[in-house]
Design an enzyme around this catalytic site. Sequence first.
Site, short mmCIF file in Angstrom:
data_model
loop_
_atom_site.label_atom_id
_atom_site.label_comp_id
_atom_site.label_asym_id
_atom_site.label_seq_id
_atom_site.Cartn_x
_atom_site.Cartn_y
_atom_site.Cartn_z
N LYS A 140 65.12 31.83 81.79
CA LYS A 140 65.68 30.82 82.71
C LYS A 140 64.58 30.27 83.62
O LYS A 140 64.48 29.05 83.81
CB LYS A 140 66.81 31.46 83.52
CG LYS A 140 67.54 30.49 84.43
CD LYS A 140 68.95 30.95 84.70
CE LYS A 140 69.04 32.15 85.62
NZ LYS A 140 68.69 31.84 87.02
N ARG B 91 61.02 25.55 84.93
CA ARG B 91 59.65 25.11 85.22
C ARG B 91 59.12 24.18 84.13
O ARG B 91 58.36 23.25 84.41
CB ARG B 91 58.74 26.32 85.38
CG ARG B 91 59.00 27.07 86.71
CD ARG B 91 58.52 28.50 86.63
NE ARG B 91 58.58 29.23 87.88
CZ ARG B 91 59.68 29.78 88.43
NH1 ARG B 91 60.85 29.64 87.83
NH2 ARG B 91 59.61 30.46 89.57
N SER C 255 59.87 35.61 97.61
CA SER C 255 60.67 34.68 96.83
C SER C 255 59.80 33.79 95.96
O SER C 255 59.03 32.97 96.47
CB SER C 255 61.53 33.81 97.76
OG SER C 255 62.09 32.73 97.03
N GLN D 226 60.98 31.49 94.21
CA GLN D 226 61.50 30.13 94.33
C GLN D 226 60.80 29.39 95.46
O GLN D 226 60.40 28.22 95.32
CB GLN D 226 63.01 30.17 94.58
CG GLN D 226 63.78 30.75 93.41
CD GLN D 226 65.27 30.85 93.66
OE1 GLN D 226 65.74 30.59 94.77
NE2 GLN D 226 66.01 31.22 92.64
N ASP E 112 66.94 40.42 89.78
CA ASP E 112 68.17 39.97 89.11
C ASP E 112 68.84 41.08 88.30
O ASP E 112 69.93 40.89 87.77
CB ASP E 112 67.86 38.79 88.18
CG ASP E 112 67.44 37.55 88.98
OD1 ASP E 112 67.88 37.42 90.14
OD2 ASP E 112 66.67 36.74 88.44
N LYS F 253 72.09 36.01 96.87
CA LYS F 253 72.00 35.48 95.50
C LYS F 253 73.28 34.68 95.19
O LYS F 253 73.96 34.25 96.10
CB LYS F 253 71.79 36.64 94.51
CG LYS F 253 70.44 37.31 94.68
CD LYS F 253 69.31 36.36 94.30
CE LYS F 253 67.95 36.98 94.47
NZ LYS F 253 66.87 36.01 94.27
N ARG G 30 75.47 40.25 96.14
CA ARG G 30 75.56 41.13 94.96
C ARG G 30 75.78 42.59 95.32
O ARG G 30 76.35 43.34 94.51
CB ARG G 30 74.33 40.96 94.07
CG ARG G 30 74.40 39.67 93.28
CD ARG G 30 73.25 39.49 92.33
NE ARG G 30 73.53 38.34 91.46
CZ ARG G 30 72.61 37.65 90.80
NH1 ARG G 30 71.33 38.00 90.90
NH2 ARG G 30 72.95 36.64 90.03
C1 S3P Z 1 63.68 32.92 90.29
C2 S3P Z 1 63.35 33.74 91.33
C3 S3P Z 1 64.24 34.77 91.88
C4 S3P Z 1 65.42 35.07 90.97
C5 S3P Z 1 66.02 33.84 90.35
C6 S3P Z 1 64.97 33.05 89.58
C7 S3P Z 1 62.71 31.91 89.83
O1 S3P Z 1 64.74 34.31 93.12
O2 S3P Z 1 66.41 35.79 91.65
O3 S3P Z 1 67.06 34.18 89.45
O4 S3P Z 1 62.86 31.37 88.72
O5 S3P Z 1 61.76 31.64 90.59
P1 S3P Z 1 63.87 34.53 94.48
O6 S3P Z 1 62.50 34.16 94.13
O7 S3P Z 1 64.45 33.62 95.51
O8 S3P Z 1 64.06 35.98 94.81
#
Ligand code: S3P
Length: 453
Positions: A28, A33, A174, A176, A327, A354, A358
Amino acid sequence: MSGTGAPEPMIARRSGALTGEAHVPGDKSISHRSLILGAMCVGESRIEGLLEGEDVLATAAAMRAFGAEVVDAGEGGWSVHGVGVGGFGEPADVIDCGNSGTGARLVMGAMATTPITATFTGDASLRSRPMDRVIEPLVDFGARAVGQSGGRLPMTITGAMDPVPVNYTMPVASAQVKSAILLAGLNAPGETVVIEREATRDHTERMLRGFGADIDVNAEAGGHVITLKGHAELRPQVISVPRDPSSAAFPVATALIVEGSDVLVPNVGMNPTRTGFYSTLREMGADLSFENEREEGGEPVADIRARFSPDLKGIEVPPARAASMIDEYPILSVVSAYAEGRTIMRGVGELRVKESDRIDAMATGLRAVGGTVSEGEDWWEVEGMGPAGVPGGARVEARLDHRVAMSFLSLGLGAKEAVTVDDAMPIATSFPTFTTLMKELGASFEPIQAEQA
Ligand code: S3P
């Protein structure tokens, strides 16, 4: 999109041995990306093995809305004709990211240094999640954002007219947030620096390098200092997406807890920033092997074999491992219920923000099926009931969270009495083939009428 249709309850019953091969979908994180970076190049990038789940399809739609041409060529093959760094156009309508925090946060980063305005929204789960963590550094670049109270979606962002590069130390671990900053940094002059104290998944860094960006990563006291040169010109790529270790976690975990099982999950991404779950399972005594280990498209890959493991032991999961399995805690808590002894998970406050809270969602469901769970703000403990000791016999709530839904369906396959999940629809966000694939292995899953649930 999840959360918009009628709920689809599903029942899981104790099953015979699960056997065979489980071809789980593409990763995913890498799928999101691939689409975003493809849209930020001039020319055509091709993607093989894209995850065609709702989350990623929402990002594909977002990239189209910003001006890229994104074409589904069939059988997991996609092509993206990008508009280049700084080439995004203003979307005509609201960007609906569905259930996806990754999609929302990464796309916000990608547009934050281009002088256009976009409004982001999502489903009820995404609208409840904090966006201030990503908005704060994007404002440092010169972007402006107006959202709902508490930094929630819907939110309108106007990208910076004259972006300035940032030097940002992340307060939360994170990937993200890190990725949003790096994507924003592509269209800022000079050097953007991100400091992460704890290592998080590094797909963005690896892929940026592959796309030709000038990026430098220095390891420092458990984390990284990442330096990216802005005003980059990315070169289109051919990307082969490995299969998702977070999705593989479900057939693997289920094989461990269902008597007699022997399951092979081929071609799974084994990036070390993603494999904490598998290290944890090994420490618990799981019968796991990693076969055919190799490198594909800049990512380590292996075939995972998992066999029924009646001697699992509860362990204390090191907090430093949290980011590499963030995750996987929901399904780990299910495996823990089938172990002997207590499994302790600390340093996991991020689980509360999340797709659902969770810790609360899993603790509530585990108690309903006969388990004992203690919890605090950033920790929880699950008492093991042994390989044949999980009562089941309850209805649990998925709370718009795909991983909660899949975790309890997996749990039901080894429990004494059937387990009903109130809504299996959110599973389509990350693993649309989950029930079919698990049934092919021998899982007893059945949709039921809402009034029976
Ligand atoms: C992800 C980063 C994780 C993860 C998410 C996907 C990503 O979140 O929980 O399912 O693709 O960068 P965080 O980086 O906010 O912890």
